[in-house]
Structures are given as C-alpha cells and as structure tokens.
Design a protein around this motif. Structure first.
Motif, PDB file in Angstrom:
ATOM      1  N   PHE A  82       0.828  -1.204   0.000  1.00  0.00           N
ATOM      2  CA  PHE A  82       0.000   0.000   0.000  1.00  0.00           C
ATOM      3  C   PHE A  82       0.866   1.260   0.000  1.00  0.00           C
ATOM      4  N   GLU A  83       1.909   1.269   0.804  1.00  0.00           N
ATOM      5  CA  GLU A  83       2.778   2.444   0.883  1.00  0.00           C
ATOM      6  C   GLU A  83       3.466   2.708  -0.454  1.00  0.00           C
ATOM      7  N   THR A  84       3.974   1.666  -1.084  1.00  0.00           N
ATOM      8  CA  THR A  84       4.622   1.811  -2.386  1.00  0.00           C
ATOM      9  C   THR A  84       3.636   2.350  -3.420  1.00  0.00           C
ATOM     10  N   LEU A  85       2.422   1.825  -3.407  1.00  0.00           N
ATOM     11  CA  LEU A  85       1.410   2.313  -4.340  1.00  0.00           C
ATOM     12  C   LEU A  85       1.139   3.793  -4.115  1.00  0.00           C
ATOM     13  N   LEU A  86       0.880   4.187  -2.881  1.00  0.00           N
ATOM     14  CA  LEU A  86       0.550   5.576  -2.592  1.00  0.00           C
ATOM     15  C   LEU A  86       1.687   6.523  -2.973  1.00  0.00           C
ATOM     16  N   GLU A  87       2.913   6.106  -2.745  1.00  0.00           N
ATOM     17  CA  GLU A  87       4.065   6.944  -3.098  1.00  0.00           C
ATOM     18  C   GLU A  87       4.254   7.067  -4.603  1.00  0.00           C
ATOM     19  N   SER A  88       3.792   6.075  -5.369  1.00  0.00           N
ATOM     20  CA  SER A  88       4.032   6.064  -6.813  1.00  0.00           C
ATOM     21  C   SER A  88       3.009   6.872  -7.610  1.00  0.00           C
ATOM     22  N   LEU A  89       1.924   7.291  -6.991  1.00  0.00           N
ATOM     23  CA  LEU A  89       0.854   7.969  -7.708  1.00  0.00           C
ATOM     24  C   LEU A  89       1.057   9.474  -7.748  1.00  0.00           C
ATOM     25  N   ASP A  90       0.503  10.115  -8.793  1.00  0.00           N
ATOM     26  CA  ASP A  90       0.510  11.579  -8.818  1.00  0.00           C
ATOM     27  C   ASP A  90      -0.475  12.073  -7.760  1.00  0.00           C
ATOM     28  N   ASP A  91      -0.476  13.364  -7.488  1.00  0.00           N
ATOM     29  CA  ASP A  91      -1.264  13.906  -6.384  1.00  0.00           C
ATOM     30  C   ASP A  91      -2.747  13.571  -6.483  1.00  0.00           C
ATOM     31  N   ALA A  92      -3.348  13.757  -7.645  1.00  0.00           N
ATOM     32  CA  ALA A  92      -4.782  13.502  -7.806  1.00  0.00           C
ATOM     33  C   ALA A  92      -5.108  12.020  -7.617  1.00  0.00           C
ATOM     34  N   SER A  93      -4.311  11.151  -8.208  1.00  0.00           N
ATOM     35  CA  SER A  93      -4.530   9.710  -8.071  1.00  0.00           C
ATOM     36  C   SER A  93      -4.286   9.254  -6.640  1.00  0.00           C
ATOM     37  N   ARG A  94      -3.288   9.864  -5.985  1.00  0.00           N
ATOM     38  CA  ARG A  94      -2.983   9.512  -4.592  1.00  0.00           C
ATOM     39  C   ARG A  94      -4.168   9.874  -3.699  1.00  0.00           C
ATOM     40  N   GLU A  95      -4.735  11.052  -3.886  1.00  0.00           N
ATOM     41  CA  GLU A  95      -5.881  11.461  -3.073  1.00  0.00           C
ATOM     42  C   GLU A  95      -7.056  10.507  -3.264  1.00  0.00           C
ATOM     43  N   GLN A  96      -7.279  10.072  -4.494  1.00  0.00           N
ATOM     44  CA  GLN A  96      -8.351   9.119  -4.772  1.00  0.00           C
ATOM     45  C   GLN A  96      -8.052   7.781  -4.087  1.00  0.00           C
ATOM     46  N   ALA A  97      -6.823   7.297  -4.192  1.00  0.00           N
ATOM     47  CA  ALA A  97      -6.442   6.030  -3.567  1.00  0.00           C
ATOM     48  C   ALA A  97      -6.537   6.121  -2.044  1.00  0.00           C
ATOM     49  N   VAL A  98      -6.163   7.257  -1.479  1.00  0.00           N
ATOM     50  CA  VAL A  98      -6.259   7.457  -0.034  1.00  0.00           C
ATOM     51  C   VAL A  98      -7.716   7.356   0.405  1.00  0.00           C
ATOM     52  N   GLU A  99      -8.598   7.995  -0.331  1.00  0.00           N
ATOM     53  CA  GLU A  99     -10.029   7.929  -0.001  1.00  0.00           C
ATOM     54  C   GLU A  99     -10.545   6.493  -0.117  1.00  0.00           C
ATOM     55  N   GLU A 100     -10.138   5.778  -1.145  1.00  0.00           N
ATOM     56  CA  GLU A 100     -10.556   4.384  -1.312  1.00  0.00           C
ATOM     57  C   GLU A 100     -10.031   3.510  -0.180  1.00  0.00           C
ATOM     58  N   LEU A 101      -8.799   3.761   0.247  1.00  0.00           N
ATOM     59  CA  LEU A 101      -8.219   2.983   1.343  1.00  0.00           C
ATOM     60  C   LEU A 101      -8.940   3.297   2.652  1.00  0.00           C
ATOM     61  N   ARG A 102      -9.288   4.549   2.877  1.00  0.00           N
ATOM     62  CA  ARG A 102     -10.051   4.899   4.084  1.00  0.00           C
ATOM     63  C   ARG A 102     -11.411   4.208   4.075  1.00  0.00           C
ATOM     64  N   GLU A 103     -12.071   4.169   2.928  1.00  0.00           N
ATOM     65  CA  GLU A 103     -13.353   3.474   2.816  1.00  0.00           C
ATOM     66  C   GLU A 103     -13.188   1.980   3.083  1.00  0.00           C
ATOM     67  N   LEU A 104     -12.087   1.407   2.610  1.00  0.00           N
ATOM     68  CA  LEU A 104     -11.789   0.004   2.876  1.00  0.00           C
ATOM     69  C   LEU A 104     -11.660  -0.243   4.378  1.00  0.00           C
ATOM     70  N   LEU A 105     -10.960   0.630   5.071  1.00  0.00           N
ATOM     71  CA  LEU A 105     -10.774   0.473   6.512  1.00  0.00           C
ATOM     72  C   LEU A 105     -12.109   0.546   7.247  1.00  0.00           C
ATOM     73  N   LEU A 106     -12.970   1.471   6.843  1.00  0.00           N
ATOM     74  CA  LEU A 106     -14.293   1.571   7.461  1.00  0.00           C
ATOM     75  C   LEU A 106     -15.116   0.318   7.198  1.00  0.00           C
ATOM     76  N   PHE A 107     -15.042  -0.190   5.976  1.00  0.00           N
ATOM     77  CA  PHE A 107     -15.756  -1.419   5.621  1.00  0.00           C
ATOM     78  C   PHE A 107     -15.306  -2.584   6.493  1.00  0.00           C
ATOM     79  N   VAL A 108     -14.004  -2.772   6.629  1.00  0.00           N
ATOM     80  CA  VAL A 108     -13.485  -3.893   7.421  1.00  0.00           C
ATOM     81  C   VAL A 108     -13.861  -3.731   8.888  1.00  0.00           C
ATOM     82  N   ALA A 109     -13.738  -2.525   9.416  1.00  0.00           N
ATOM     83  CA  ALA A 109     -14.087  -2.296  10.818  1.00  0.00           C
ATOM     84  C   ALA A 109     -15.552  -2.602  11.078  1.00  0.00           C
ATOM     85  N   ALA A 110     -16.420  -2.224  10.161  1.00  0.00           N
ATOM     86  CA  ALA A 110     -17.853  -2.467  10.337  1.00  0.00           C
ATOM     87  C   ALA A 110     -18.218  -3.926  10.104  1.00  0.00           C
ATOM     88  N   SER A 111     -17.426  -4.638   9.336  1.00  0.00           N
ATOM     89  CA  SER A 111     -17.773  -6.005   8.934  1.00  0.00           C
ATOM     90  C   SER A 111     -17.187  -7.094   9.810  1.00  0.00           C
TER      91      SER A 111
END
Length: 169
Positions: A82-111
C-alpha cells in the motif's frame, strides 16, 4: 499528504487485509483492494486477487507453524505494498487512492467486529477477574467477534474468574 500519514494509512491497510482474512468481509475486501491497486487495469485486478488468496491461505489454521509471525509478516507485506502504491501515484490519483483505502478500513471495521489474536495469559486471584481476548459490554461493536490463539486462563480463590476467549456481558 505527509509521508508519516501515508505510512500510517498503509499500515492500517495491511492490518485490515489480515483482519478480514477468513471472515465474511473477505470477498468485499478483495474486490476493494483489487480496485485500489488496479487503477482501472482489469488484468491487474486478477493479479491482486491472486495475491490476496495466497495471503488468506497462509493465514488459515495449520498453514504456518507460527500463525502470529505469519500474521505480522502478512501485515508488513500488505502495508509495504500500500505504501509503495501511494508513493508512486501523482497527487490527484494519490488522493483518490487514499479515499478508497479509508473506505476500505471503514468497511473492514464495520464487517469484522472485534478480533483478538495471540493474547497473553489471564490470571485472577482473590476475587478478581481477568480476560485474555475480548470482553464486550452493552452490545460492543457490530460484526462477529473472533479470538484465536488466546492464552491460558487461571482463576484461584473465591469469586475469581478468568476467561481466555470472548466474554459478552
């Protein structure tokens, strides 16, 4: 975004992969992780699903002589990815990936509910109580609770109680 914040988010992602393995949340997690890494590339989704399946197999009972070490290893592997992916993305793509990862964490916590793995020993004496694992009062978190490889429980003396596993009050 600060490097420290990205590293913490990546570490949480690695923990989420391990926490979801073997639970009902696994299928939803796989799809989300595949999409986070693929960034629109269908072939890459399949490769990520295969990696996730290998990780899940390594975390099943009996797959490793030391399941605690394997859980830690898998958390590190996925956190690093995950860290390598986030570091490799441009700013806009990184922000999108960060939001997707946060949603993933919420999903796992709730599930997945509460999880305890490789806890220590519960010892209660002289009317005391001790729990090694999970103690839920008043409903706790949603989802099933899971305890694996909890330690021994020992209670001595009148009114003492010790539990290794899950207690719902």
């Amino acid at each position: 975004m600060l490097v420290e914040a990205l590293a913490a988010l990546a570490a949480a992602g690695g923990g989420a992969v391990v926490q979801a393995a073997g639970t009902d949340a696994w299928n939803g997690l796989q799809r989300r992780v595949g999409e986070i890494f693929a960034r629109g590339d269908a072939a890459r989704v399949e490769a990520e699903l295969e990696r996730l399946d290998r990780s899940a197999r390594s975390l099943t009972a009996g797959a490793s002589a030391n399941i605690v070490a394997e859980r830690l290893r898998q958390e590190g592997v996925w956190a690093g990815r995950f860290e390598t992916l986030l570091e490799s993305l441009d700013d806009a793509s990184r922000e999108q990936a960060v939001e997707e990862l946060r949603e993933l964490l919420l999903f796992v916590a709730a599930s997945t509910g509460d999880t305890a793995v490789a806890t220590g020993q519960a010892v209660a004496r002289d009317g005391g109580s001790a729990v090694t694992g999970i103690k839920s009062s008043g409903g706790g978190r949603p989802g099933l609770a899971r305890a694996e490889h909890t330690g021994d429980a020992e209670a001595t003396g009148t009114g003492s109680s010790a539990v290794s596993g899950i207690v719902n009050e």
